[in-house]
Scaffold this motif. Structure first.
Motif, PDB file in Angstrom:
ATOM      1  N   VAL A  60       0.867  -1.037   0.010  1.00 40.70           N
ATOM      2  CA  VAL A  60      -0.023  -0.008   0.059  1.00 40.70           C
ATOM      3  C   VAL A  60       1.055   1.177  -0.229  1.00 40.70           C
ATOM      4  O   VAL A  60       2.208   1.317   0.268  1.00 40.70           O
ATOM      5  CB  VAL A  60      -0.841   0.047   1.101  1.00 40.70           C
ATOM      6  CG1 VAL A  60      -1.904  -0.958   1.112  1.00 40.70           C
ATOM      7  CG2 VAL A  60       0.061  -0.161   2.603  1.00 40.70           C
ATOM      8  N   VAL A  61       0.190   2.321  -0.431  1.00 44.02           N
ATOM      9  CA  VAL A  61       1.044   3.655  -0.379  1.00 44.02           C
ATOM     10  C   VAL A  61       1.634   3.968   0.811  1.00 44.02           C
ATOM     11  O   VAL A  61       2.686   4.534   0.776  1.00 44.02           O
ATOM     12  CB  VAL A  61       0.055   4.787  -1.158  1.00 44.02           C
ATOM     13  CG1 VAL A  61       0.914   6.121  -1.016  1.00 44.02           C
ATOM     14  CG2 VAL A  61      -0.192   4.356  -2.451  1.00 44.02           C
ATOM     15  N   GLU A  62       1.110   4.096   1.938  1.00 46.43           N
ATOM     16  CA  GLU A  62       1.334   4.234   3.198  1.00 46.43           C
ATOM     17  C   GLU A  62       2.631   3.856   3.497  1.00 46.43           C
ATOM     18  O   GLU A  62       3.670   4.396   4.095  1.00 46.43           O
ATOM     19  CB  GLU A  62       0.292   4.021   4.280  1.00 46.43           C
ATOM     20  CG  GLU A  62      -0.829   5.048   4.254  1.00 46.43           C
ATOM     21  CD  GLU A  62      -1.985   4.632   3.204  1.00 46.43           C
ATOM     22  OE1 GLU A  62      -1.648   3.691   2.648  1.00 46.43           O
ATOM     23  OE2 GLU A  62      -2.826   5.550   2.906  1.00 46.43           O
ATOM     24  N   GLU A  63       2.721   2.497   3.479  1.00 45.70           N
ATOM     25  CA  GLU A  63       3.870   1.738   3.596  1.00 45.70           C
ATOM     26  C   GLU A  63       5.189   2.195   2.892  1.00 45.70           C
ATOM     27  O   GLU A  63       6.200   2.387   3.226  1.00 45.70           O
ATOM     28  CB  GLU A  63       4.051   0.289   3.320  1.00 45.70           C
ATOM     29  CG  GLU A  63       3.175  -0.316   4.434  1.00 45.70           C
ATOM     30  CD  GLU A  63       2.663  -2.021   4.076  1.00 45.70           C
ATOM     31  OE1 GLU A  63       3.191  -2.348   2.904  1.00 45.70           O
ATOM     32  OE2 GLU A  63       2.070  -2.632   4.721  1.00 45.70           O
ATOM     33  N   ILE A  92       7.668   9.424  -7.411  1.00 40.83           N
ATOM     34  CA  ILE A  92       6.737   9.215  -8.313  1.00 40.83           C
ATOM     35  C   ILE A  92       7.209   7.967  -9.174  1.00 40.83           C
ATOM     36  O   ILE A  92       6.615   7.044  -9.633  1.00 40.83           O
ATOM     37  CB  ILE A  92       6.696  10.553  -9.422  1.00 40.83           C
ATOM     38  CG1 ILE A  92       5.820  11.490  -8.476  1.00 40.83           C
ATOM     39  CG2 ILE A  92       5.594   9.772 -10.545  1.00 40.83           C
ATOM     40  CD1 ILE A  92       5.670  12.618  -9.420  1.00 40.83           C
ATOM     41  N   LYS A  93       8.547   7.885  -9.561  1.00 41.65           N
ATOM     42  CA  LYS A  93       9.290   6.872 -10.119  1.00 41.65           C
ATOM     43  C   LYS A  93       9.051   5.367  -9.430  1.00 41.65           C
ATOM     44  O   LYS A  93       8.693   4.497  -9.866  1.00 41.65           O
ATOM     45  CB  LYS A  93      10.685   6.986 -10.292  1.00 41.65           C
ATOM     46  CG  LYS A  93      11.493   6.073 -11.335  1.00 41.65           C
ATOM     47  CD  LYS A  93      12.762   6.487 -11.404  1.00 41.65           C
ATOM     48  CE  LYS A  93      13.524   5.332 -12.047  1.00 41.65           C
ATOM     49  NZ  LYS A  93      14.884   5.711 -11.899  1.00 41.65           N
ATOM     50  N   GLY A  94       8.900   5.422  -8.143  1.00 40.40           N
ATOM     51  CA  GLY A  94       8.656   4.251  -7.434  1.00 40.40           C
ATOM     52  C   GLY A  94       7.450   3.959  -7.063  1.00 40.40           C
ATOM     53  O   GLY A  94       7.266   2.701  -6.653  1.00 40.40           O
ATOM     54  N   LEU A  95       6.488   4.508  -7.539  1.00 36.20           N
ATOM     55  CA  LEU A  95       5.044   4.220  -7.297  1.00 36.20           C
ATOM     56  C   LEU A  95       4.752   3.159  -8.383  1.00 36.20           C
ATOM     57  O   LEU A  95       5.317   2.801  -9.423  1.00 36.20           O
ATOM     58  CB  LEU A  95       4.117   5.569  -7.618  1.00 36.20           C
ATOM     59  CG  LEU A  95       4.098   6.312  -6.489  1.00 36.20           C
ATOM     60  CD1 LEU A  95       3.214   7.824  -7.165  1.00 36.20           C
ATOM     61  CD2 LEU A  95       3.658   5.911  -5.338  1.00 36.20           C
ATOM     62  N   LYS A  96       3.777   2.453  -7.986  1.00 38.13           N
ATOM     63  CA  LYS A  96       3.049   1.467  -8.869  1.00 38.13           C
ATOM     64  C   LYS A  96       2.604   2.061 -10.235  1.00 38.13           C
ATOM     65  O   LYS A  96       1.999   3.276 -10.265  1.00 38.13           O
ATOM     66  CB  LYS A  96       1.873   0.805  -8.312  1.00 38.13           C
ATOM     67  CG  LYS A  96       2.096  -0.155  -7.113  1.00 38.13           C
ATOM     68  CD  LYS A  96       1.013  -0.770  -6.685  1.00 38.13           C
ATOM     69  CE  LYS A  96       1.225  -1.694  -5.732  1.00 38.13           C
ATOM     70  NZ  LYS A  96      -0.016  -2.502  -5.172  1.00 38.13           N
TER      71      LYS A  96
END
Length: 164
Positions: free
Chosen positions: A12-15, A44-48
């Protein structure tokens, strides 16, 4: 630095945000000269994949704003029907199988193209027609088309006679 550059969202984004913040703190301790733009682009690059485009389209100017946008987009994605997510993921796997040449991102200040892209993304997110701003559905027909206007300026020739 290597851990920051290789960090990818897996849960999840929070983690992801918590781990990212730890690494940003560690990197900043050794080199305080890295700017906010560098950290935002790495975040941003590391997001899904399904979150990257939307967060980038908002052009966040602080890390906190990027975190907030990513959290909101994750909630929207999680609330979407499962079949819509499956179709999106199916597209994602097709795109990763073939070599895709990435387009250069439009940057703020690039003129009308940047503004048009922002407007299109806004209308898409709110379910509006791209042309007439009304709510879009499959049977939608745009309302009145703007009439063409003709602008002209007429001048008269005037001769001035000077007498001595």
């Amino acid at each position: 630095m290597k851990a920051l550059l290789q960090l990818k969202q897996s849960g999840v984004v929070e983690e992801y945000i918590q781990e990212f913040q730890k690494l940003v703190y560690q990197v900043s301790m050794f080199n305080p000269h890295y700017g906010t733009i560098f950290f935002i682009s790495q975040f941003i690059k590391g997001l899904k994949f399904e979150l990257q485009g939307t967060v980038e389209a908002h052009i966040p100017d602080t890390l906190e704003r990027a975190y907030l946008i990513a959290k909101v987009q994750q909630e929207i994605f999680d609330a979407a029907p499962r079949n819509a997510q499956r179709q999106y993921n199916r597209f994602d796997t097709l795109a990763t199988r073939t070599e895709v040449v990435p387009k250069a991102p439009l940057k703020m200040g690039m003129g009308d193209l940047w503004k048009d892209r922002q407007l299109r993304e806004y209308r898409r997110a709110n379910g509006e027609c791209f042309k007439c701003e009304l709510k879009y559905d499959p049977t939608h027909v745009c309302g009145q088309k703007k009439a063409a206007t003709l602008n002209a300026i007429e001048t008269e020739e005037c001769t001035v006679m000077l007498s001595k």
